[in-house]
Motif scaffolding. Structure first.
Motif, PDB file in Angstrom:
ATOM      1  N   TYR A  36      52.423  38.425  40.803  1.00 38.07           N
ATOM      2  CA  TYR A  36      51.597  37.764  41.149  1.00 38.07           C
ATOM      3  C   TYR A  36      50.621  39.021  41.739  1.00 38.07           C
ATOM      4  O   TYR A  36      49.301  39.058  41.432  1.00 38.07           O
ATOM      5  CB  TYR A  36      51.526  36.802  42.236  1.00 38.07           C
ATOM      6  CG  TYR A  36      50.477  36.244  42.945  1.00 38.07           C
ATOM      7  CD1 TYR A  36      49.541  35.472  42.313  1.00 38.07           C
ATOM      8  CD2 TYR A  36      50.247  36.545  44.150  1.00 38.07           C
ATOM      9  CE1 TYR A  36      48.447  34.952  42.988  1.00 38.07           C
ATOM     10  CE2 TYR A  36      48.991  36.109  44.936  1.00 38.07           C
ATOM     11  CZ  TYR A  36      48.190  35.321  44.140  1.00 38.07           C
ATOM     12  OH  TYR A  36      47.128  34.809  44.763  1.00 38.07           O
ATOM     13  N   ARG A  37      50.914  39.814  42.637  1.00 40.03           N
ATOM     14  CA  ARG A  37      50.028  40.718  42.986  1.00 40.03           C
ATOM     15  C   ARG A  37      49.249  41.841  42.068  1.00 40.03           C
ATOM     16  O   ARG A  37      48.341  42.425  42.184  1.00 40.03           O
ATOM     17  CB  ARG A  37      50.948  41.589  44.005  1.00 40.03           C
ATOM     18  CG  ARG A  37      51.121  41.029  45.426  1.00 40.03           C
ATOM     19  CD  ARG A  37      51.869  42.129  46.480  1.00 40.03           C
ATOM     20  NE  ARG A  37      52.644  42.603  46.266  1.00 40.03           N
ATOM     21  CZ  ARG A  37      54.149  42.321  46.412  1.00 40.03           C
ATOM     22  NH1 ARG A  37      54.207  41.405  47.031  1.00 40.03           N
ATOM     23  NH2 ARG A  37      55.132  43.038  46.079  1.00 40.03           N
ATOM     24  N   GLU A  38      50.295  41.748  40.968  1.00 38.90           N
ATOM     25  CA  GLU A  38      49.766  42.807  39.978  1.00 38.90           C
ATOM     26  C   GLU A  38      48.522  41.930  39.131  1.00 38.90           C
ATOM     27  O   GLU A  38      47.521  42.592  38.785  1.00 38.90           O
ATOM     28  CB  GLU A  38      50.726  43.144  38.873  1.00 38.90           C
ATOM     29  CG  GLU A  38      51.913  44.059  39.322  1.00 38.90           C
ATOM     30  CD  GLU A  38      52.917  44.651  38.281  1.00 38.90           C
ATOM     31  OE1 GLU A  38      52.604  44.400  37.013  1.00 38.90           O
ATOM     32  OE2 GLU A  38      54.104  44.972  38.798  1.00 38.90           O
ATOM     33  N   LEU A  39      48.798  40.899  38.809  1.00 41.30           N
ATOM     34  CA  LEU A  39      47.529  40.042  38.258  1.00 41.30           C
ATOM     35  C   LEU A  39      46.525  39.769  39.101  1.00 41.30           C
ATOM     36  O   LEU A  39      45.450  39.881  38.516  1.00 41.30           O
ATOM     37  CB  LEU A  39      48.484  38.818  37.898  1.00 41.30           C
ATOM     38  CG  LEU A  39      49.430  38.661  36.880  1.00 41.30           C
ATOM     39  CD1 LEU A  39      50.035  37.103  36.720  1.00 41.30           C
ATOM     40  CD2 LEU A  39      48.921  39.169  35.530  1.00 41.30           C
ATOM     41  N   LEU A  40      46.763  39.755  40.226  1.00 44.13           N
ATOM     42  CA  LEU A  40      45.585  39.703  41.220  1.00 44.13           C
ATOM     43  C   LEU A  40      44.678  40.814  41.495  1.00 44.13           C
ATOM     44  O   LEU A  40      43.676  40.913  41.445  1.00 44.13           O
ATOM     45  CB  LEU A  40      46.234  39.339  42.821  1.00 44.13           C
ATOM     46  CG  LEU A  40      45.229  38.797  43.588  1.00 44.13           C
ATOM     47  CD1 LEU A  40      44.495  37.424  43.164  1.00 44.13           C
ATOM     48  CD2 LEU A  40      45.668  38.417  45.061  1.00 44.13           C
ATOM     49  N   ALA A  41      45.569  41.984  41.424  1.00 42.17           N
ATOM     50  CA  ALA A  41      44.664  43.270  41.133  1.00 42.17           C
ATOM     51  C   ALA A  41      43.809  43.335  39.983  1.00 42.17           C
ATOM     52  O   ALA A  41      42.846  44.292  39.795  1.00 42.17           O
ATOM     53  CB  ALA A  41      45.692  44.454  41.268  1.00 42.17           C
ATOM     54  N   LEU A  42      44.170  42.843  38.709  1.00 36.98           N
ATOM     55  CA  LEU A  42      43.455  42.799  37.604  1.00 36.98           C
ATOM     56  C   LEU A  42      42.631  41.501  37.407  1.00 36.98           C
ATOM     57  O   LEU A  42      41.560  41.542  36.368  1.00 36.98           O
ATOM     58  CB  LEU A  42      44.398  42.737  36.456  1.00 36.98           C
ATOM     59  CG  LEU A  42      45.419  43.881  36.425  1.00 36.98           C
ATOM     60  CD1 LEU A  42      46.299  43.656  35.325  1.00 36.98           C
ATOM     61  CD2 LEU A  42      44.594  45.077  36.047  1.00 36.98           C
ATOM     62  N   LYS A  43      42.283  40.700  38.490  1.00 42.39           N
ATOM     63  CA  LYS A  43      41.355  39.643  38.312  1.00 42.39           C
ATOM     64  C   LYS A  43      40.092  39.942  38.153  1.00 42.39           C
ATOM     65  O   LYS A  43      39.487  40.873  38.831  1.00 42.39           O
ATOM     66  CB  LYS A  43      41.550  38.860  39.480  1.00 42.39           C
ATOM     67  CG  LYS A  43      41.055  37.439  39.514  1.00 42.39           C
ATOM     68  CD  LYS A  43      41.267  36.503  40.913  1.00 42.39           C
ATOM     69  CE  LYS A  43      40.495  35.363  40.660  1.00 42.39           C
ATOM     70  NZ  LYS A  43      40.675  34.344  41.974  1.00 42.39           N
ATOM     71  N   THR A  44      39.304  39.236  37.131  1.00 39.65           N
ATOM     72  CA  THR A  44      37.994  39.619  37.112  1.00 39.65           C
ATOM     73  C   THR A  44      37.204  38.233  37.394  1.00 39.65           C
ATOM     74  O   THR A  44      37.620  37.377  37.957  1.00 39.65           O
ATOM     75  CB  THR A  44      37.615  39.751  35.603  1.00 39.65           C
ATOM     76  OG1 THR A  44      37.916  38.878  34.754  1.00 39.65           O
ATOM     77  CG2 THR A  44      38.761  40.946  35.383  1.00 39.65           C
ATOM     78  N   ASP A  45      35.843  38.034  37.053  1.00 37.90           N
ATOM     79  CA  ASP A  45      35.005  36.851  37.338  1.00 37.90           C
ATOM     80  C   ASP A  45      35.479  35.802  36.281  1.00 37.90           C
ATOM     81  O   ASP A  45      35.251  34.582  36.423  1.00 37.90           O
ATOM     82  CB  ASP A  45      33.564  37.403  37.063  1.00 37.90           C
ATOM     83  CG  ASP A  45      33.021  38.173  38.093  1.00 37.90           C
ATOM     84  OD1 ASP A  45      33.709  38.055  39.341  1.00 37.90           O
ATOM     85  OD2 ASP A  45      31.948  38.843  37.976  1.00 37.90           O
ATOM     86  N   SER A  46      36.182  36.316  35.197  1.00 42.87           N
ATOM     87  CA  SER A  46      36.718  35.119  34.217  1.00 42.87           C
ATOM     88  C   SER A  46      37.740  34.099  35.199  1.00 42.87           C
ATOM     89  O   SER A  46      38.327  34.506  35.761  1.00 42.87           O
ATOM     90  CB  SER A  46      37.369  35.944  33.041  1.00 42.87           C
ATOM     91  OG  SER A  46      37.959  34.830  32.129  1.00 42.87           O
TER      92      SER A  46
END
Length: 217
Positions: A36-46
């Protein structure tokens, strides 16, 4: 591939997503905190969890031998395109495998086999995975969030327990023993399994006693 951030269903420190699968069946699935932390670090405005893919693909082409392809990458994320790319990479990766080419459904089958490891309640596993008979039984039933969470947690723990520790860590599994006790206590209360509730409660009450480890029941 079309997973969206608005499908996230956090429960305390647990990270579940709620999706609609085949046959229109609602399903929760939990991911490890590390992932989850890895995905959150890659979060964009999408609104899409994997929305950064188009930006990554554009940068890949810009650094590659055919930089002009970067201009052809759409400005909008398309889950189908990511799905096609993933399918092609699996095909490339497995083309020389001893057992022949692999397909995406093989990975789903493998994950369910992991979930089956050490579990004798076949019907419970099938119901948690939303397969077979459960499709017929639950197509018109809306389960409570607590039931969905319990199923998600059971499958999560089965898969985590079946993986070698080093592999589990690579996927971000960082289970804390006391957290497992609390989760299982909550599930035991929901099932009204008062014998198990008593044993788990006793373990939690005495977890601070020197030399007395908690028992994961």
């Amino acid at each position: 591939m079309g997973l969206r951030w608005d499908q996230l269903k956090p429960v305390g420190e647990e990270r579940h997503f709620e999706i609609v699968g085949k046959w229109g069946i609602d399903k929760w699935f939990r991911i490890p905190e590390g992932l989850y932390r890895e995905l959150l670090a890659l979060k964009t405005d999408s609104p899409y969890v994997f929305g950064i893919y188009k930006d990554q693909l554009r940068r890949f082409h810009q650094r590659g031998l055919r930089p002009w392809l970067a201009a052809k990458v759409s400005g909008e994320f398309d889950p189908d395109q990511l799905g096609d790319w993933f399918y092609e990479r699996i095909q490339d990766w497995s083309k020389d495998a001893p057992g022949g080419r692999a397909y995406l459904h093989v990975f789903r089958k493998t994950s369910l086999q992991y979930a089956r490891t050490g579990e004798d309640l076949n019907r419970q596993v099938a119901a948690d995975a939303r397969l077979g008979v459960s499709v017929m039984l639950t197509s018109y039933v809306k389960e409570s969030d607590e039931e969905m969470r319990a199923k998600s947690n059971r499958t999560y723990r089965r898969i985590a327990a079946s993986l070698p520790p080093e592999v589990a860590r690579r996927y971000g599994y960082e289970e804390v023993e006391i957290d497992l006790l609390v989760e299982r206590l909550q599930e035991a209360v929901a099932r009204q399994d008062w014998g198990l509730v008593a044993r788990l409660t006793a373990d939690l009450q005495h977890r601070g006693e020197p030399g007395r480890p908690c028992e994961i029941l």
